[in-house]
Design an enzyme around this catalytic site. Structure first.
Site, PDB file in Angstrom:
ATOM      1  N   ILE A 140       0.830  -1.314  -0.020  1.00 40.55           N
ATOM      2  CA  ILE A 140       0.138  -0.156   0.033  1.00 40.55           C
ATOM      3  C   ILE A 140       0.683   1.249  -0.124  1.00 40.55           C
ATOM      4  CG2 ILE A 140      -1.590   1.385   1.357  1.00 40.55           C
ATOM      5  CD1 ILE A 140      -2.944  -1.603   2.220  1.00 40.55           C
ATOM      6  N   ALA A 200      -3.755   3.184   8.182  1.00 42.50           N
ATOM      7  CA  ALA A 200      -3.076   1.533   8.422  1.00 42.50           C
ATOM      8  C   ALA A 200      -3.720   0.866   9.497  1.00 42.50           C
ATOM      9  CB  ALA A 200      -1.602   1.912   8.420  1.00 42.50           C
ATOM     10  N   GLU A 209     -11.905   0.667  18.387  1.00 40.57           N
ATOM     11  CA  GLU A 209     -13.062   0.829  17.265  1.00 40.57           C
ATOM     12  C   GLU A 209     -14.208  -0.353  17.575  1.00 40.57           C
ATOM     13  OE1 GLU A 209     -11.564  -0.047  13.287  1.00 40.57           O
ATOM     14  OE2 GLU A 209     -10.166   1.813  13.441  1.00 40.57           O
ATOM     15  N   HIS A 229     -13.338   4.030   9.347  1.00 33.35           N
ATOM     16  CA  HIS A 229     -12.625   2.905   8.812  1.00 33.35           C
ATOM     17  C   HIS A 229     -13.091   2.423   7.485  1.00 33.35           C
ATOM     18  CE1 HIS A 229      -9.800  -0.815  10.341  1.00 33.35           C
ATOM     19  NE2 HIS A 229      -9.764  -0.734   8.981  1.00 33.35           N
TER      20      HIS A 229
END
Length: 531
Positions: free
Chosen positions: A154, A233, A263, A281
């Site tokens: 990425i 990330a 989260e 996210h």
């Protein structure tokens, strides 16, 4: 009887059809993943479980999955799967490591723009009927320096996009060679250099013990004043409370976050601060990415359940059923050799040579090399697997070579790994004895015969009298029990090494006492998965 798969999260109809076309019975129950009790009730009927992030494959669920053979995660993150529990039950855990790469990279670039121009706040203000043109003064990104922490799959895409936007890019990645950095058009730097130079910083590393809190108060104090920070990330790479203070003081001018320490993020020190852009996210949330990973996981699971082929497995080597009995102990040996080199190598790797001698030369060396490479970089990339490891090594510009030769020594077959860095070359060799267990037979050209334990200490020293006593008494004083102790030396008064198999992880203060001895050059703790 046809294998049966439960899809407990939302996957595309095309993915469901792939299962059916491959001869797999499939129950599409996308809401069941949120109902833990119902999932526990029915999971025992299935051979496969296809999930996204909503379903939690806990130890309790896995214990109830009496027929389960494979869990397929449509996406890269497997935080919602208890991998050790699955491994103990012989359940393969697969992911789709590259399906989200472009989407996540694009989201990072989108946040970079949003923070640079304060777009969300300007939008809210304008739609509220205000016209606060002077309030939202942004900055250009052209000509600015982007610091990329992690230049893997990425991160490298982000680098390419940023260069296309006429940014100067500096990258910190211990596995990135200078040659590969040159090919990418980026400048390889150390972390402190990146912090001092970057106008924008974006993170693209996995969550490991080394990366957790990589941007804390101490690191943020080293940044250029007015830096803007992007994290798409993993939550926890940046200490949110420390960043909040840096934002309030003006050290950091803005931040864009898609991931959080906890989260779902219903509260965060970052919420409510000016020029902080937060998203829930969304890194993988594009139509294309969701479709790609869904199709990929359906194909992988079908191939395994119908044909026995294993790909993109987190906890299983990619080998055929026929090869498994022969390869299994050597797969473990290859992983151990790679893991050893990965744990003792501290500078970027430029070249890797794998030598297969004797019986190992006629084995499936692709699988062996993949296992070795996964072990080599697991210390830096926690979610690496045998499929993704060779790709990651190639992306980092590391030169990889394999050598096969007929039996040359006393062992029927062995594997030797040589890792070359910018500073030195280090080798380690091992074999498998009749008991099926891996053993070290040579390190740095010094012959030895050492068992592999879960916890070990590697010591490089000068051969002088009294070393065994010093090592033993130092560990004894720290209440560290030695299960096995192997020594080897190049020559009298020359280089020597010791491998100590101990009963527990050795703390840093004990290692410091060992390296305080004038003759000891290095003392490294080693951890191996030998189950």
């Amino acid at each position: 009887m046809a294998p049966r798969v439960l899809v407990s999260d939302k996957l595309s109809p095309t993915a469901v059809q792939i299962f059916k076309d491959r001869g797999v019975e499939v129950d599409y129950l996308p809401e069941i993943g949120k109902d833990k009790e119902k999932l526990l009730e029915i999971i025992g009927k299935y051979d496969g479980l296809a999930i996204r992030s909503a379903t939690k494959a806990t130890e309790k669920m896995i214990a109830a999955a009496t027929n389960l053979k494979v869990i397929g995660r449509a996406g890269i993150g497997v935080d919602n799967v208890d991998i050790p529990a699955a491994s103990r039950r012989g359940i393969i855990v697969m992911n789709t490591p590259f399906g989200n790469s472009i989407t996540t990279a694009e989201h990072a670039i989108a946040l970079l723009f949003a923070v640079a121009r304060q777009l969300p706040a300007a939008d809210a203000s304008t739609q509220a009927g205000k016209w606060e043109k002077s309030k939202f003064m942004g900055v250009e990104i052209t000509g600015k320096t982007l610091g990329v922490i992690g230049a893997g799959n990425i991160g490298s895409i982000v680098c390419a996009r940023a260069i296309g936007l006429k940014m100067r890019v500096v990258a910190y990645d211990p596995f990135l060679s200078k040659e590969r950095a040159g090919e990418m058009g980026v400048e390889k730097v150390e972390l402190d250099e990146l912090l001092a130079q970057a106008d924008f910083i974006t993170l693209h590393v996995p969550m490991t013990d080394k990366t957790r809190g990589i941007l804390d108060a101490e690191a943020l104090a080293k940044t250029k004043k007015g830096v803007r920070i992007i994290n798409c990330a993993r939550g926890g790479l940046v200490v949110e409370a420390d960043l909040a203070e840096a934002l309030k003081s003006g050290q950091v001018a803005g931040a864009g976050f898609d991931v959080f320490e906890v989260e779902p993020a219903t509260d965060s020190p970052l919420f409510g601060l000016p020029n902080v852009v937060c998203t829930p996210h969304l890194g993988a949330s594009t139509t294309e990415a969701q479709e790609n990973v869904a199709l990929q996981v359906a194909e992988q699971m079908s191939d395994y359940l119908v044909r026995g082929a294993v790909s993109n497995a987190i906890n299983m080597p990619s080998i055929t059923a026929e090869e498994a009995p022969i390869l299994k102990p050597f797969i473990r040996l290859a992983d151990v050799l790679g893991s050893f080199a990965g744990q003792v190598t501290e500078s970027p790797i430029k070249q890797i040579e794998i030598l297969y001698d004797g019986a190992t030369a006629s084995m499936n060396t692709k699988a062996l090399s993949s296992a070795l490479l996964a072990g080599l970089i697991r210390n830096q990339v926690a979610d690496v697997n045998m499929v993704s490891a060779p790709i990651m090594i190639k992306e980092k510009g590391v030169v990889l070579s394999e050598v096969k030769r007929d039996k040359t020594g006393v062992y029927d077959g062995y594997i030797k790994l040589t890792v070359t860095t910018e500073r030195q070359s280090r080798s380690v060799a091992g074999t498998v004895f009749s008991d099926g267990k891996p053993r070290f037979i040579q390190i740095k050209g010094i012959n030895m015969d050492a068992d592999v334990g879960a916890h070990m200490i590697y010591i490089a020293n000068t051969d002088v009298p009294g070393m065994i006593g010093f090592m033993g008494s130092t560990l004894g004083d720290a209440n560290v029990n030695i299960a096995n102790f192997q020594l080897g030396r190049e020559k009298e008064n020359g280089d020597a090494i010791a491998l100590l198999y101990v009963d527990k992880l050795v703390e840093q203060d004990v290692l410091d006492k060992l390296t305080a001895h004038a003759a000891i050059k290095q003392a490294k703790p080693l951890v191996f998965n030998i189950d």
